[in-house]
Scaffold this active site. Structure first.
Site, PDB file in Angstrom:
ATOM      1  N   ASP A   1       0.851  -1.194   0.000  1.00  0.00           N
ATOM      2  CA  ASP A   1       0.000   0.000   0.000  1.00  0.00           C
ATOM      3  C   ASP A   1       0.888   1.247   0.000  1.00  0.00           C
ATOM      4  OD1 ASP A   1      -3.205   0.523   0.973  1.00  0.00           O
ATOM      5  OD2 ASP A   1      -1.799   2.197   1.168  1.00  0.00           O
TER       6      ASP A   1
ATOM      7  N   HIS B   1     -10.295  -5.203  -3.266  1.00  0.00           N
ATOM      8  CA  HIS B   1      -8.955  -5.498  -2.732  1.00  0.00           C
ATOM      9  C   HIS B   1      -9.065  -5.889  -1.273  1.00  0.00           C
ATOM     10  CE1 HIS B   1      -9.793  -1.174  -2.406  1.00  0.00           C
ATOM     11  NE2 HIS B   1      -9.116  -1.194  -1.271  1.00  0.00           N
TER      12      HIS B   1
ATOM     13  N   ASN C   1     -12.918  -3.082   2.513  1.00  0.00           N
ATOM     14  CA  ASN C   1     -13.877  -1.973   2.560  1.00  0.00           C
ATOM     15  C   ASN C   1     -14.819  -2.097   1.366  1.00  0.00           C
ATOM     16  OD1 ASN C   1     -12.758  -0.791   4.868  1.00  0.00           O
ATOM     17  ND2 ASN C   1     -11.158   0.188   3.659  1.00  0.00           N
TER      18      ASN C   1
ATOM     19  N   HIS D   1      -7.017  -5.848   2.188  1.00  0.00           N
ATOM     20  CA  HIS D   1      -5.873  -5.285   2.912  1.00  0.00           C
ATOM     21  C   HIS D   1      -5.331  -6.369   3.844  1.00  0.00           C
ATOM     22  CE1 HIS D   1      -6.695  -0.831   2.264  1.00  0.00           C
ATOM     23  NE2 HIS D   1      -7.897  -1.316   1.992  1.00  0.00           N
TER      24      HIS D   1
HETATM   25  P1  DGP Z   1      -9.605   1.494   0.342  1.00  0.00           P
HETATM   26  O1  DGP Z   1      -9.692   2.714   1.207  1.00  0.00           O
HETATM   27  O2  DGP Z   1     -10.039   0.221   1.054  1.00  0.00           O
HETATM   28  O3  DGP Z   1     -10.281   1.680  -1.001  1.00  0.00           O
HETATM   29  O4  DGP Z   1      -8.043   1.295   0.080  1.00  0.00           O
HETATM   30  C1  DGP Z   1      -7.364   1.816  -1.023  1.00  0.00           C
HETATM   31  C2  DGP Z   1      -5.911   1.751  -0.703  1.00  0.00           C
HETATM   32  O5  DGP Z   1      -5.177   1.895  -1.893  1.00  0.00           O
HETATM   33  C3  DGP Z   1      -5.420   2.871   0.227  1.00  0.00           C
HETATM   34  O6  DGP Z   1      -4.949   2.300   1.457  1.00  0.00           O
HETATM   35  C4  DGP Z   1      -4.280   3.526  -0.522  1.00  0.00           C
HETATM   36  C5  DGP Z   1      -3.986   2.562  -1.643  1.00  0.00           C
HETATM   37  N1  DGP Z   1      -3.579   3.192  -2.891  1.00  0.00           N
HETATM   38  C6  DGP Z   1      -4.251   4.155  -3.570  1.00  0.00           C
HETATM   39  N2  DGP Z   1      -3.583   4.486  -4.683  1.00  0.00           N
HETATM   40  C7  DGP Z   1      -2.478   3.689  -4.716  1.00  0.00           C
HETATM   41  C8  DGP Z   1      -1.390   3.560  -5.629  1.00  0.00           C
HETATM   42  O7  DGP Z   1      -1.302   4.236  -6.661  1.00  0.00           O
HETATM   43  N3  DGP Z   1      -0.428   2.653  -5.319  1.00  0.00           N
HETATM   44  C9  DGP Z   1      -0.490   1.878  -4.193  1.00  0.00           C
HETATM   45  N4  DGP Z   1       0.503   1.027  -3.981  1.00  0.00           N
HETATM   46  N5  DGP Z   1      -1.507   1.966  -3.304  1.00  0.00           N
HETATM   47  C10 DGP Z   1      -2.474   2.872  -3.579  1.00  0.00           C
END
Ligand code: DGP
Length: 113
Positions: free
Chosen positions: A30, A100, A87, A102
């Protein structure tokens, strides 16, 4: 989905720190970690959220959990315990509308709320 950030990561169009990839799933760290281990496990197929999953997606979603378990062992957090979060929808805090899981671990978690 052409405008989905996770689809771009899966295709390799956006850089990411990948920790696992197979025919069905991609896992990467993340960008905003909230725990020492914070990995996102993502189906390669675009599905907006759990709320639009269909019965045919069950093996795929089950596979996310198997990969999570294997990654938890690799990260050395299996013994201490880890949290798996999905989520679903804006009010839950979902910000990226591509399903996704986590994988969070490496510190004591507080109660959910
Ligand atoms: P959610 O809030 O459950 O939709 O989680 C989305 C997650 O995705 C958040 O913890 C940050 C992560 N995220 C968003 N954009 C990117 C990205 O471009 N690269 C990576 N590695 N993570 C990302």
């Amino acid at each position: 989905m052409s405008d989905c950030i996770f689809c771009k990561i899966i295709k390799g169009d956006i850089p990411s720190t990948n920790v696992y990839k197979d025919e069905h799933v991609t896992a990467f760290r993340d960008i905003n970690p909230v725990a020492p281990t914070h990995i996102l496990i993502v189906p390669n197929k675009h599905i907006d959220s759990v709320d639009v999953m269909i019965v045919d997606d069950e093996p795929l979603i089950g596979h996310l959990f198997t990969v999570a378990k294997e990654l938890a062992a690799k990260e050395g957090i299996a013994e201490g315990g880890y949290r798996l979060v999905v989520n679903t929808g804006a009010e839950s805090g979902q910000t990226v509308f591509h399903v996704h899981l986590h994988l969070l671990g490496g510190r004591q978690m507080r109660a959910m709320g």
